[in-house]
Design a protein around this motif. Structure first.
Motif, PDB file in Angstrom:
ATOM      1  N   ILE A 199     -23.081  15.316 132.001  1.00 46.00           N
ATOM      2  CA  ILE A 199     -22.434  15.520 130.705  1.00 46.00           C
ATOM      3  C   ILE A 199     -22.818  16.915 130.205  1.00 46.00           C
ATOM      4  O   ILE A 199     -23.933  17.382 130.470  1.00 46.00           O
ATOM      5  CB  ILE A 199     -22.813  14.433 129.677  1.00 46.00           C
ATOM      6  N   VAL A 226     -22.259  19.485 126.519  1.00 44.23           N
ATOM      7  CA  VAL A 226     -21.687  19.681 125.189  1.00 44.23           C
ATOM      8  C   VAL A 226     -20.462  20.595 125.389  1.00 44.23           C
ATOM      9  O   VAL A 226     -20.560  21.631 126.055  1.00 44.23           O
ATOM     10  CB  VAL A 226     -22.729  20.325 124.252  1.00 44.23           C
ATOM     11  N   HIS A 233     -30.939   6.810 126.040  1.00 41.60           N
ATOM     12  CA  HIS A 233     -31.051   8.275 126.164  1.00 41.60           C
ATOM     13  C   HIS A 233     -32.533   8.621 126.212  1.00 41.60           C
ATOM     14  O   HIS A 233     -33.261   8.374 125.255  1.00 41.60           O
ATOM     15  CB  HIS A 233     -30.345   8.927 124.955  1.00 41.60           C
ATOM     16  N   GLU A 289     -31.932  13.676 129.768  1.00 45.29           N
ATOM     17  CA  GLU A 289     -31.758  15.071 129.334  1.00 45.29           C
ATOM     18  C   GLU A 289     -33.000  15.919 129.617  1.00 45.29           C
ATOM     19  O   GLU A 289     -34.122  15.547 129.235  1.00 45.29           O
ATOM     20  CB  GLU A 289     -31.435  15.085 127.825  1.00 45.29           C
ATOM     21  N   LYS A 336     -24.753   5.074 121.839  1.00 46.28           N
ATOM     22  CA  LYS A 336     -25.887   5.700 122.531  1.00 46.28           C
ATOM     23  C   LYS A 336     -27.071   5.804 121.576  1.00 46.28           C
ATOM     24  O   LYS A 336     -26.905   6.197 120.423  1.00 46.28           O
ATOM     25  CB  LYS A 336     -25.504   7.085 123.043  1.00 46.28           C
ATOM     26  N   LEU A 376     -18.277  11.607 124.763  1.00 48.81           N
ATOM     27  CA  LEU A 376     -19.341  11.233 123.839  1.00 48.81           C
ATOM     28  C   LEU A 376     -19.146  11.958 122.516  1.00 48.81           C
ATOM     29  O   LEU A 376     -19.038  13.190 122.491  1.00 48.81           O
ATOM     30  CB  LEU A 376     -20.707  11.641 124.425  1.00 48.81           C
ATOM     31  N   THR A 384     -18.850  16.049 125.702  1.00 46.68           N
ATOM     32  CA  THR A 384     -18.789  15.631 124.305  1.00 46.68           C
ATOM     33  C   THR A 384     -17.395  15.987 123.781  1.00 46.68           C
ATOM     34  O   THR A 384     -16.722  16.876 124.310  1.00 46.68           O
ATOM     35  CB  THR A 384     -19.843  16.346 123.431  1.00 46.68           C
ATOM     36  N   TYR A 403     -15.189  15.845 119.724  1.00 48.52           N
ATOM     37  CA  TYR A 403     -15.377  15.534 118.306  1.00 48.52           C
ATOM     38  C   TYR A 403     -14.058  15.410 117.550  1.00 48.52           C
ATOM     39  O   TYR A 403     -14.059  15.093 116.371  1.00 48.52           O
ATOM     40  CB  TYR A 403     -16.250  16.621 117.648  1.00 48.52           C
ATOM     41  N   GLY A 409     -21.153  13.092 120.218  1.00 51.96           N
ATOM     42  CA  GLY A 409     -22.594  13.307 120.150  1.00 51.96           C
ATOM     43  C   GLY A 409     -23.015  13.803 118.775  1.00 51.96           C
ATOM     44  O   GLY A 409     -22.247  14.473 118.077  1.00 51.96           O
ATOM     45  N   ASP A 410     -24.282  13.509 118.436  1.00 53.91           N
ATOM     46  CA  ASP A 410     -24.774  14.069 117.172  1.00 53.91           C
ATOM     47  C   ASP A 410     -25.052  15.570 117.336  1.00 53.91           C
ATOM     48  O   ASP A 410     -25.421  16.252 116.374  1.00 53.91           O
ATOM     49  CB  ASP A 410     -25.985  13.305 116.638  1.00 53.91           C
ATOM     50  N   SER A 411     -24.806  16.099 118.541  1.00 53.70           N
ATOM     51  CA  SER A 411     -24.790  17.553 118.745  1.00 53.70           C
ATOM     52  C   SER A 411     -23.780  18.197 117.808  1.00 53.70           C
ATOM     53  O   SER A 411     -23.829  19.413 117.590  1.00 53.70           O
ATOM     54  CB  SER A 411     -24.439  17.893 120.198  1.00 53.70           C
ATOM     55  N   ASP A 455     -22.604   8.307 119.323  1.00 51.49           N
ATOM     56  CA  ASP A 455     -24.044   8.465 119.144  1.00 51.49           C
ATOM     57  C   ASP A 455     -24.543   7.771 117.878  1.00 51.49           C
ATOM     58  O   ASP A 455     -23.910   7.843 116.827  1.00 51.49           O
ATOM     59  CB  ASP A 455     -24.347   9.966 118.987  1.00 51.49           C
ATOM     60  N   ILE A 476     -28.069  15.692 132.007  1.00 50.82           N
ATOM     61  CA  ILE A 476     -27.780  16.985 131.359  1.00 50.82           C
ATOM     62  C   ILE A 476     -29.081  17.780 131.465  1.00 50.82           C
ATOM     63  O   ILE A 476     -30.110  17.361 130.926  1.00 50.82           O
ATOM     64  CB  ILE A 476     -27.251  16.824 129.907  1.00 50.82           C
ATOM     65  N   VAL A 502     -28.456   8.214 129.603  1.00 50.68           N
ATOM     66  CA  VAL A 502     -28.382   9.683 129.589  1.00 50.68           C
ATOM     67  C   VAL A 502     -29.796  10.200 129.750  1.00 50.68           C
ATOM     68  O   VAL A 502     -30.717   9.765 129.052  1.00 50.68           O
ATOM     69  CB  VAL A 502     -27.740  10.220 128.287  1.00 50.68           C
TER      70      VAL A 502
HETATM   71  O1  KIV Z   1     -25.470  14.656 121.068  1.00 46.72           O
HETATM   72  C1  KIV Z   1     -25.098  14.942 122.210  1.00 46.72           C
HETATM   73  O2  KIV Z   1     -24.126  15.667 122.423  1.00 46.72           O
HETATM   74  C2  KIV Z   1     -25.843  14.396 123.318  1.00 46.72           C
HETATM   75  C3  KIV Z   1     -25.580  14.953 124.683  1.00 46.72           C
HETATM   76  C4  KIV Z   1     -26.207  16.268 124.812  1.00 46.72           C
HETATM   77  C5  KIV Z   1     -25.994  14.035 125.757  1.00 46.72           C
HETATM   78  O3  KIV Z   1     -26.668  13.560 123.134  1.00 46.72           O
END
Ligand code: KIV
Length: 264
Positions: free
Chosen positions: A212, A214, A136, A181, A112, A42, A23, A25, A44-46, A84, A202, A179
């Motif tokens: 992948i 984070v 995903h 998970e 995604k 990615l 990931t 940002y 990601g919404d993480s 995401d 993951i 993906v």
């Molecule tokens: O939001 C994210 O970072 C993810 C990854 C964990 C695959 O979806």
């Protein structure tokens, strides 16, 4: 320098070469990862957890992902950029089209989407409208309250069969990447072998087409906790660039994830 495209990733699957991804940002980390040779990034919404400090990903908005996608795109020369679709951004196909358009305009090369066969119409509609889709499945964090926590998925036969069927249907609907998970290694292997599109794992063992993590987990600096399936690569060398190169190398040679970082 040759840009990574979805064709590059598909070729890697076909030739048995592992796909590496993280990931990202912001522009600085995107550049650092890109320069070490990562295949895909990615947004990601993480970010709701590791940047914003929330307990889950549900508060993340499309505008948040747009902002970070623009930054990551500016820092990226070579890697494939995936953005995401956050919680409730694809509750209907029409919402998905409008929100995916914002992410593609911000610089994503693919979106995604978390979820199973209820998304088939959305996936095929997006692909028809020229938006490439990464599906995903497994522990999809936006469903954390339905699952009753961040729990491994696919341990029971019925659930495993549903995940396998969903993967096949999503690929048939036009998803070009998946993906997977937090599912048992055996199930991830079966799904990877059953579909033609690349599967990025993951917490899904070493038999998927790629991995992948984070980025904050890979550096061991997450505000929350360190998931079992992750590994602190910064600890080994103390150098961020070397940590990324070590991660890439271990994914490529199959030594990450080991048993210790997988579920059986
Ligand atoms: O939001 C994210 O970072 C993810 C990854 C964990 C695959 O979806």
């Amino acid at each position: 320098m040759k840009k990574v495209t979805i064709s590059t990733l598909l070729k890697k699957k076909q030739e048995g070469e592992k796909i590496t991804s993280l990931t990202a940002y912001d522009a600085s980390f995107a550049k650092l990862f890109d320069e070490q040779g990562i295949d895909a990034l990615l947004i990601g919404d993480s970010l709701g957890m590791v940047l914003q400090g929330h307990d889950d990903t549900l508060p993340v908005t499309v505008e948040d992902i747009v902002y970070h996608t623009k930054a990551v795109r500016r820092g990226t020369q070579r890697a494939f950029v995936i953005a995401d679709m956050p919680f409730m951004s694809c509750a209907t196909p029409e919402q998905a089209y409008a929100n995916a358009a914002k992410l593609m305009a911000a610089g994503a090369s693919m979106v995604k989407i978390e979820g199973g066969d209820w998304l088939l119409e959305t996936v095929s509609g997006l692909v028809q409208r020229s938006v490439p889709v990464c599906a995903h499945l497994g522990l999809t964090p936006q469903s954390v309250h339905v699952f009753g926590g961040f729990k491994i998925q696919g341990r029971e036969n019925e659930q495993a069969q549903r995940l396998l069927n969903d993967a096949k249907k999503l690929a048939a609907a036009g998803a070009q990447l998946l993906v997977l998970e937090c599912v048992p290694t055996e199930l991830a292997k079966l799904i990877t072998e059953s579909i033609d599109i690349p599967v990025i794992g993951i917490g899904a063992g070493a038999q998927t087409d790629g991995q992948i993590l984070v980025m904050h987990d890979m550096f061991g600096i997450s505000a929350n906790y360190m998931p079992k399936f992750s590994k602190n690569y910064l600890q080994q060398s103390g150098d961020m660039r070397q940590a990324v190169r070590d991660y890439i190398e271990e994914v490529r040679n199959g030594s990450f994830p080991s048993e210790e970082h997988s579920f059986n």
